[in-house]
Design an enzyme around this catalytic site. Sequence first.
Site, PDB file in Angstrom:
ATOM      1  CB  CYS A  40      -0.872   0.094   1.249  1.00 33.77           C
ATOM      2  SG  CYS A  40      -1.881  -1.586   1.463  1.00 33.77           S
ATOM      3  NE  ARG A  69       5.040   1.084  -1.648  1.00 29.45           N
ATOM      4  CZ  ARG A  69       5.908   0.553  -0.795  1.00 29.45           C
ATOM      5  NH1 ARG A  69       7.050   0.860  -0.770  1.00 29.45           N
ATOM      6  NH2 ARG A  69       5.373   0.145   0.542  1.00 29.45           N
ATOM      7  CD1 TRP A 111      -0.130  -6.046  -0.592  1.00 31.38           C
ATOM      8  CD2 TRP A 111      -0.325  -6.074  -2.845  1.00 31.38           C
ATOM      9  NE1 TRP A 111       0.517  -7.307  -0.918  1.00 31.38           N
ATOM     10  CE2 TRP A 111       0.628  -7.415  -2.362  1.00 31.38           C
ATOM     11  CE3 TRP A 111       0.096  -6.042  -4.302  1.00 31.38           C
ATOM     12  CZ2 TRP A 111       1.016  -8.480  -3.203  1.00 31.38           C
ATOM     13  CZ3 TRP A 111       0.580  -6.879  -4.933  1.00 31.38           C
ATOM     14  CH2 TRP A 111       1.160  -8.047  -4.244  1.00 31.38           C
ATOM     15  CG  ASN A 163       0.601   2.032   3.846  1.00 31.10           C
ATOM     16  OD1 ASN A 163      -0.686   2.226   3.292  1.00 31.10           O
ATOM     17  ND2 ASN A 163       1.631   2.318   3.385  1.00 31.10           N
ATOM     18  N   GLY A 164      -0.414  -1.485   6.681  1.00 29.83           N
ATOM     19  CA  GLY A 164       0.203  -2.314   7.613  1.00 29.83           C
ATOM     20  C   GLY A 164      -1.032  -3.292   7.897  1.00 29.83           C
ATOM     21  CD  GLU A 174      15.472 -19.932  -3.840  1.00 29.00           C
ATOM     22  OE1 GLU A 174      15.111 -20.825  -4.519  1.00 29.00           O
ATOM     23  OE2 GLU A 174      15.419 -18.845  -3.849  1.00 29.00           O
ATOM     24  CE  LYS A 195      16.624 -16.442  -6.321  1.00 30.40           C
ATOM     25  NZ  LYS A 195      15.428 -17.148  -5.755  1.00 30.40           N
ATOM     26  CD  GLU A 223      16.280 -16.674 -10.076  1.00 36.62           C
ATOM     27  OE1 GLU A 223      15.386 -16.892 -10.905  1.00 36.62           O
ATOM     28  OE2 GLU A 223      16.449 -16.933  -9.094  1.00 36.62           O
ATOM     29  CG  HIS A 225      25.341 -42.217  -4.373  1.00 36.70           C
ATOM     30  ND1 HIS A 225      25.688 -43.578  -4.325  1.00 36.70           N
ATOM     31  CD2 HIS A 225      25.233 -41.765  -3.003  1.00 36.70           C
ATOM     32  CE1 HIS A 225      25.628 -43.845  -2.756  1.00 36.70           C
ATOM     33  NE2 HIS A 225      25.248 -42.717  -2.062  1.00 36.70           N
ATOM     34  CE  LYS A 246       8.349 -11.414  -8.752  1.00 32.07           C
ATOM     35  NZ  LYS A 246       9.876 -11.976  -8.165  1.00 32.07           N
TER      36      LYS A 246
HETATM   37  C1  F6R Z   1      13.031 -17.877  -8.963  1.00 27.53           C
HETATM   38  C2  F6R Z   1      11.793 -17.388  -9.377  1.00 27.53           C
HETATM   39  C3  F6R Z   1      10.808 -18.477 -10.033  1.00 27.53           C
HETATM   40  C4  F6R Z   1       9.515 -18.656  -9.481  1.00 27.53           C
HETATM   41  C5  F6R Z   1       8.539 -19.455 -10.218  1.00 27.53           C
HETATM   42  C6  F6R Z   1       7.264 -19.666  -9.489  1.00 27.53           C
HETATM   43  O1  F6R Z   1      13.834 -16.579  -8.293  1.00 27.53           O
HETATM   44  O2  F6R Z   1      11.254 -16.347  -8.941  1.00 27.53           O
HETATM   45  O3  F6R Z   1      11.668 -19.726 -10.086  1.00 27.53           O
HETATM   46  O4  F6R Z   1       9.704 -19.123  -8.144  1.00 27.53           O
HETATM   47  O5  F6R Z   1       8.503 -19.148 -11.436  1.00 27.53           O
HETATM   48  O6  F6R Z   1       6.554 -18.529  -9.463  1.00 27.53           O
HETATM   49  P1  F6R Z   1       5.385 -18.059  -8.448  1.00 27.53           P
HETATM   50  O7  F6R Z   1       5.808 -18.506  -6.886  1.00 27.53           O
HETATM   51  O8  F6R Z   1       5.012 -16.797  -8.666  1.00 27.53           O
HETATM   52  O9  F6R Z   1       4.357 -19.247  -8.859  1.00 27.53           O
END
Ligand code: F6R
Length: 608
Positions: A2, A27, A74, A100-101, A481, A485, A488, A504, A603
């Site tokens: 928000c 945002r 939001w 907000n909050g 993970e 990171k 990517e 293995h 995203k």
């Molecule tokens: C990696 C990343 C992606 C998402 C994946 C699923 O940093 O962001 O691997 O995790 O595309 O996305 P959501 O969580 O939006 O279903």
Amino acid sequence: MCGIVGYIGNKNATDIIYDGLKKLEYRGYDSAGIAVIDHNIVKTNRSTGKLVNLKANLEKNPIAGNIGIGHTRWATHGKPSEENAHPHTDCSGKIVVVHNGIIENYISLKKQLVEEGHKFDSETDTEVVAHLIEKNYHGNILEATKKALKQVRGTYALAVICGEEPDKIIVSRNDAPLVIGVGENENFIASDVPALLAYVRDVIFLENGDICEITKNGVKITNQDKLIERKTQKILWNAIQAEKGGYKHFMLKEIYEQPQSIQDTFRGRVFSDQKQILLEIKNITKEVLNKISRIYIIACGTSYHAGLTAKFLLEEFVQIPTEVDIASEFRYRNQVLDKNSLAIFISQSGETADTLVALRLAKQKGAKTLAICNVIGSSISRDADDVVYTHCGPEIGVASTKAFTGQVMALLLLVFDFAVKKGTITEEQLDNYIKQIWNLPSKVSECLKQADKIEKIAKIFSQTKQFIYLARNINYPIALEGALKLKEISYIYAEGYAAGEMKHGPIALIDENMPVMVIATKSRIYEKIISNIQEAKARGANIIAIVNENDTAVTKLSDYQIVVPEVDEIFSPIINVIPLQLFAYYVSTMRGCDVDQPRNLAKSVTVE
Ligand code: F6R
């Protein structure tokens, strides 16, 4: 998340507030509204969707005044709708609030206010504040706000105006940012600096507990009923820097937001003085859970990794066999779910195509469904029988960081909720874990203090071509993970392995050109991981180890150490992922990659 903007002066508040809200669009939000005071009458205009809708509404029903407050919402409590959009008013329509909050005790406050005759128009937690102020209002809006806030528990940045006192805006904050822009014969408020930059450069950042009365010629700040001074600072950021809160990239900002976003996930759901978990789950009752014979967790990418941590936790605490599946694989198999299955879908965006299809397939098989989502009102959150939101706020960097820790936190809460329902956790254990949850934000802040050291290590390895990440047990998903990171955002080939699996096959890859990042914090398999490090070291690998304070064994064996605070191993994924996020971030920037928008990635993956 928000956004708040407010103005008091001689100009048209509506235009300034609208313009400020536009600057906060990045945002993310799902509805917006503005209230102004025109000759002692409060006039409000709200709409769902983007600000263009509000603009169209304002063209049809113009509102004008020299004082006003505005908000982009939001959704957290209540769906995105015009009724739930801010500003919210009291019964008389004279007192208006934007917030907000999260007001944690809004349910009990609302119940009491309704019994006393107050009429509510929205599903929001915010509206209770407007009615609480009304209840305490006897001609002084500052005093009424102070009294109201004494009864409120939660996080807030709040702005209040009152038709009967059109010469002041009252603002307050607790754990949510609020900044005052100081002008000449005019003053501004905003949740974030970008909203102010076109008008003022002198700002006052409020601190927790501050309650202020802002007129066009002055700012009076009190804290705990004492008048105080806060220093005025000059903002030299340009608009882009301001959006990123002064950080170089959204990803870095979001990494640093984690102490707060983790807290936002558990606040209002666990209380330091009560041994209970309050999740908004309606369908998975004790009776339903007792019939569940198998749990399936389905997600993609980073969300899948969060799901892997939950398998460990569910089998440990709830004792129900749990499988974790990649959504794009699950959807093309014979799904053997039935009415005694629970399928949990994890998605930051709530729009990932594969996860959404998997959810629909699970429903067709009669399984109970539950979603862990960040985006309120998203497709997955709407389709699932139940949803637990992560409340992390919008994540703008493509590489997921704060949404991941929010997902792991939400899954922990879910596991404790299930364990209570199944009777597989004692009150004493739960109490102990709840205490540790409250300590997590400060532990994450401690991890962030390692940033300089991590940056130095990143420099040493920034030109490497490959990386292996090793861990075991609940931290194995964190190795995956960490590797994800790095690949990517820096385009370095990186692979995560369960350390015990190395011998293995993958161990054949290890030599002096294959750096190994290993998670070796204290846990039930600490001794085992030491043996795995020895195996890699013996083959010439450079070892970077994530260790706890006072570690000696791994420290002796490894070449570089990143020290993180010790926590119970069930919380360690939240801690251990932080240095891996920072490491990937620094390597990426050193290689000149586009951190926030890595090549080939989106995203929200809404196509198969
Ligand atoms: C990696 C990343 C992606 C998402 C994946 C699923 O940093 O962001 O691997 O995790 O595309 O996305 P959501 O969580 O939006 O279903």
